[in-house]
Design a protein around this motif. Structure first.
Motif, PDB file in Angstrom:
ATOM      1  N   ARG A 116      67.772  27.225  -7.508  1.00  0.00           N
ATOM      2  CA  ARG A 116      67.240  28.010  -7.018  1.00  0.00           C
ATOM      3  C   ARG A 116      68.519  28.606  -8.617  1.00  0.00           C
ATOM      4  O   ARG A 116      68.658  27.873  -9.456  1.00  0.00           O
ATOM      5  N   LYS A 175      59.087  29.236 -11.853  1.00  0.00           N
ATOM      6  CA  LYS A 175      59.297  29.350 -10.491  1.00  0.00           C
ATOM      7  C   LYS A 175      59.340  27.750 -10.517  1.00  0.00           C
ATOM      8  O   LYS A 175      61.518  28.151  -9.948  1.00  0.00           O
ATOM      9  N   LEU A 230      63.714  28.564  -8.883  1.00  0.00           N
ATOM     10  CA  LEU A 230      62.979  29.591  -7.686  1.00  0.00           C
ATOM     11  C   LEU A 230      62.482  28.757  -6.261  1.00  0.00           C
ATOM     12  O   LEU A 230      62.664  29.291  -5.563  1.00  0.00           O
ATOM     13  N   GLN A 231      62.178  27.338  -6.916  1.00  0.00           N
ATOM     14  CA  GLN A 231      61.647  26.692  -5.418  1.00  0.00           C
ATOM     15  C   GLN A 231      61.813  25.057  -6.179  1.00  0.00           C
ATOM     16  O   GLN A 231      61.295  24.888  -7.042  1.00  0.00           O
ATOM     17  N   SER A 278      64.665  31.028   1.678  1.00  0.00           N
ATOM     18  CA  SER A 278      65.760  32.869   1.688  1.00  0.00           C
ATOM     19  C   SER A 278      65.756  32.537  -0.148  1.00  0.00           C
ATOM     20  O   SER A 278      65.906  33.912  -0.189  1.00  0.00           O
ATOM     21  N   THR A 279      65.373  32.424  -0.339  1.00  0.00           N
ATOM     22  CA  THR A 279      66.268  32.473  -2.102  1.00  0.00           C
ATOM     23  C   THR A 279      63.769  32.390  -2.957  1.00  0.00           C
ATOM     24  O   THR A 279      63.959  32.230  -3.877  1.00  0.00           O
ATOM     25  N   SER A 280      63.101  32.568  -1.624  1.00  0.00           N
ATOM     26  CA  SER A 280      61.416  32.427  -2.430  1.00  0.00           C
ATOM     27  C   SER A 280      61.608  34.040  -2.642  1.00  0.00           C
ATOM     28  O   SER A 280      61.994  34.557  -1.212  1.00  0.00           O
ATOM     29  N   MET A 281      60.514  34.527  -3.053  1.00  0.00           N
ATOM     30  CA  MET A 281      59.239  36.014  -3.209  1.00  0.00           C
ATOM     31  C   MET A 281      59.400  35.949  -1.771  1.00  0.00           C
ATOM     32  O   MET A 281      59.200  36.903  -1.015  1.00  0.00           O
ATOM     33  N   GLY A 305      61.632  37.175   0.848  1.00  0.00           N
ATOM     34  CA  GLY A 305      61.845  38.432   0.445  1.00  0.00           C
ATOM     35  C   GLY A 305      60.757  39.238   1.424  1.00  0.00           C
ATOM     36  O   GLY A 305      61.129  40.611   1.604  1.00  0.00           O
ATOM     37  N   TYR A 352      66.950  37.452  -1.666  1.00  0.00           N
ATOM     38  CA  TYR A 352      65.830  37.164  -2.693  1.00  0.00           C
ATOM     39  C   TYR A 352      66.049  38.592  -3.104  1.00  0.00           C
ATOM     40  O   TYR A 352      66.339  38.278  -4.645  1.00  0.00           O
ATOM     41  N   GLN A 357      69.347  38.925  -4.925  1.00  0.00           N
ATOM     42  CA  GLN A 357      69.801  37.673  -6.413  1.00  0.00           C
ATOM     43  C   GLN A 357      68.600  37.837  -7.533  1.00  0.00           C
ATOM     44  O   GLN A 357      68.963  38.289  -8.793  1.00  0.00           O
TER      45      GLN A 357
END
Length: 586
Positions: free
Chosen positions: A251, A308, A312-313, A408-411, A414, A544, A547
């Motif tokens: 992340r 990413k 991000l993942q 929860s931190t992935s596009m 969101g 997401y 951030q």
């Protein structure tokens, strides 16, 4: 005492190091993956669970500055994985800790010099209790220490120490994941090379992304990652520790003072340096003064986030992993991985050896297939209807079941939170299909590729879920017939992904690309734009979006006119087409 779940444990070793009676030891399971085991001498003091970074995550920091960096001294950089910044950082301190090979080619965290730490070790590194305690002792004596390691190791060390130490500098590495050490030992045994003195995976010469074995200065084995079973399994997410597939450190916020890794998207082998704390900024400034050969170029953090993985993942799990695990207890690593990857490796070697022949064979196969297809209508003359076929200009929607757990931190999370409908599929992406010469191509806009045209197989791989399964792919088509959608879309190829989600800014997000390509005779979009919603059902912005736009330094474009996959899928101008695109995979 109860430690963290095995599938979340990174084997950082902090629990074993903090144990006052040293009753926690690391042992491999049936798949060669090491986990902590508590012995009978346990006092139930709770120090292990209090120190575990999975159960008690330390504070992470959003980078304040982002740099592309490289060492101009090519001789020093030659054996480094990218720009050679970790080497300079290790040189700057009398007490440097990182990962090096021991004589048996175990990757071990130890105190050493910069030369020992050069080059990526794509295997799990053992962080022993003795090394933890050595760092603590040096800091207690007022020494300056730098630690360079994976994010989970940095988190484990910080929890072990219990408080921030002015004398400690930490640099977390962008991590693809780690394989059990037993796998590398088995692979080296299978290769049967004698007198091996070095194992390398990366370098700034012809050996980059090759598994290379050396005896002294002589290279005695070298195979590219695409056809080397150990390396290929690692890169494709087949052989990682189970916790790596749900890594909590993949992340934007980072646990170290600095973050180091490849700066994907920059020409050449250049390092990414994220400055996460004031201490990290001071350290980087000191390196720039101490080493005139160090070059830095500041970039927006979004430039590095465009790629990413690791930021991000986590690395995705290979769909072949279940088969690999079923074979491992019987055959071990080297035989199991060759059984699983045999066909893909043979294909890679064949394509490299005969780069033109596969096109001839494909043409021959296609022509035979066409003759067969011409015969099919007669087989359906007794009232059976022919299945629908994919056409150029059809839209492919990616849908996620409402009950599927997204990071929860992935596009994707969101988009699903802001536009999804309760009890329905959450459509998170829209792409454009093109059928050319019997092959299916995809044109779409993604954070990883920008606006790009690529084979269907690449698209399917990009959207494979973390459990190895496919999401739901639905094909939609304009009701009033074909238009010049594909040619319009191709004019946008090469644009950046529109992370700002704003109209007319020279970049495109997925449904913006579709809307700008579906035009009427006057060149106006057919599909409408509506006020965009970025808020979840609770009226708050999902994690997401907070951030992302915090990093971009711009407000969330709530209510700005735009589009999204959920609304576009529901458009009365489109109709569903009964096509299973996964069956069209090459």
């Amino acid at each position: 005492m109860k430690l963290c779940p095995p599938d979340k444990c990174s084997a950082c070793g902090a629990c074993a190091a903090i144990c006052p009676v040293q009753c926690i030891t690391m042992h491999p399971d049936a798949f060669g993956v090491t986990h902590p085991v508590i012995g009978e001498a346990c006092l139930n003091c709770g120090k292990c669970t209090a120190t575990c970074p999975v159960l008690n995550p330390p504070q992470s920091h959003m980078p304040s500055r982002c740099y592309a960096a490289w060492n101009d001294d090519s001789a020093q950089r030659r054996l480094s994985s990218s720009g050679g910044i970790a080497t300079l950082l290790a040189k700057a301190y009398d007490h440097s800790f990182g990962t090096a090979w021991d004589r048996a080619f175990n990757a071990v965290v130890k105190e050493g010099d910069a030369e020992e730490f050069k080059g990526s070790k794509y295997v799990h590194g053992t962080f022993s209790p003795e090394t933890y305690r050595s760092i603590r002792s040096l800091l207690a004596d007022g020494r300056q220490v730098v630690f360079i390691g994976t994010p989970c190791q940095v988190a484990g060390l910080r929890n072990f120490l219990g408080k921030e130490s002015e004398g400690l500098v930490t640099a977390d590495l962008l991590c693809h994941g780690t394989c059990p050490q037993e796998y590398l030992h088995d692979e080296l045994g299978h290769l049967g090379r004698k007198d091996v003195t070095d194992v390398r995976f990366r370098s700034n010469d012809s050996g980059n992304f090759r598994l290379s074995l050396f005896s002294g200065r002589s290279c005695i084995y070298s195979e590219p990652a695409s056809t080397q079973p150990y390396f290929k399994a690692y890169l494709e997410g087949l052989s990682l520790r189970e916790n790596c597939y749900s890594c909590p450190y993949a992340r934007p916020e980072r646990p170290g003072d600095l973050t180091l890794g490849d700066f994907i998207g920059m020409p050449g082998q250049v390092s990414f340096v994220g400055v996460n704390t004031p201490k990290g900024e001071k350290v980087l400034s000191g390196l720039m003064e101490a080493f005139p050969s160090l070059n830095t170029e500041e970039h927006p953090y979004s430039d590095r986030l465009a790629y990413k993985p690791s930021l991000l993942q986590p690395t995705g799990k290979s769909p072949l992993r279940a088969r690999f695990l079923s074979l491992y207890p019987r055959y071990g690593f080297s035989k199991s991985v060759r059984k699983v990857l045999r066909h893909s490796i043979m294909k890679e070697k064949y394509m490299k050896t005969f780069p033109g022949l596969h096109k001839i064979l494909h043409t021959l196969k296609t022509n035979i297939l066409r003759i067969f297809l011409l015969m099919i209508p007669g087989l359906f003359s007794l009232g059976c209807s022919s299945p629908e076929q994919l056409r150029s200009g059809d839209l492919v929607f990616v849908g996620i079941p409402a009950d599927y757990s997204l990071d929860s931190t992935s596009m994707s999370s969101g988009i699903a939170a802001a536009t999804g409908k309760e009890g329905q599929l959450n459509y998170i992406h829209t792409a454009i299909a093109e059928v050319e010469g019997g092959q299916v191509w995809i044109i779409d806009a993604t954070l990883a590729h920008g606006v790009d045209r690529h084979p269907l197989d690449t698209f399917l791989t990009d959207f494979t879920l973390k459990d190895g399964s496919y999401p739901v792919f639905e094909v939609m088509r304009l009701k009033d017939g074909p238009r010049d959608l594909v040619e319009n879309a191709k004019r946008h190829i090469g644009e950046q992904y529109d992370s700002h989600f704003l109209p007319d800014n020279g970049a495109s997000y997925c449904t913006e690309l579709v809307r700008d390509s579906y035009l009427d005779k006057e060149g106006k979009p057919i599909l409408p734009a509506n006020p965009m919603n970025f808020k979840g059902p609770d009226g708050e912005f999902p994690v997401y979006w907070v951030q992302l736009f915090g990093i971009l330094g711009s407000p969330i474009p709530q209510d700005i006119p735009g589009t999204n996959p959920q609304d576009m899928h529901a458009s009365p101008l489109l109709k569903k087409v009964d096509v299973d695109i996964t069956s069209l995979k090459r």
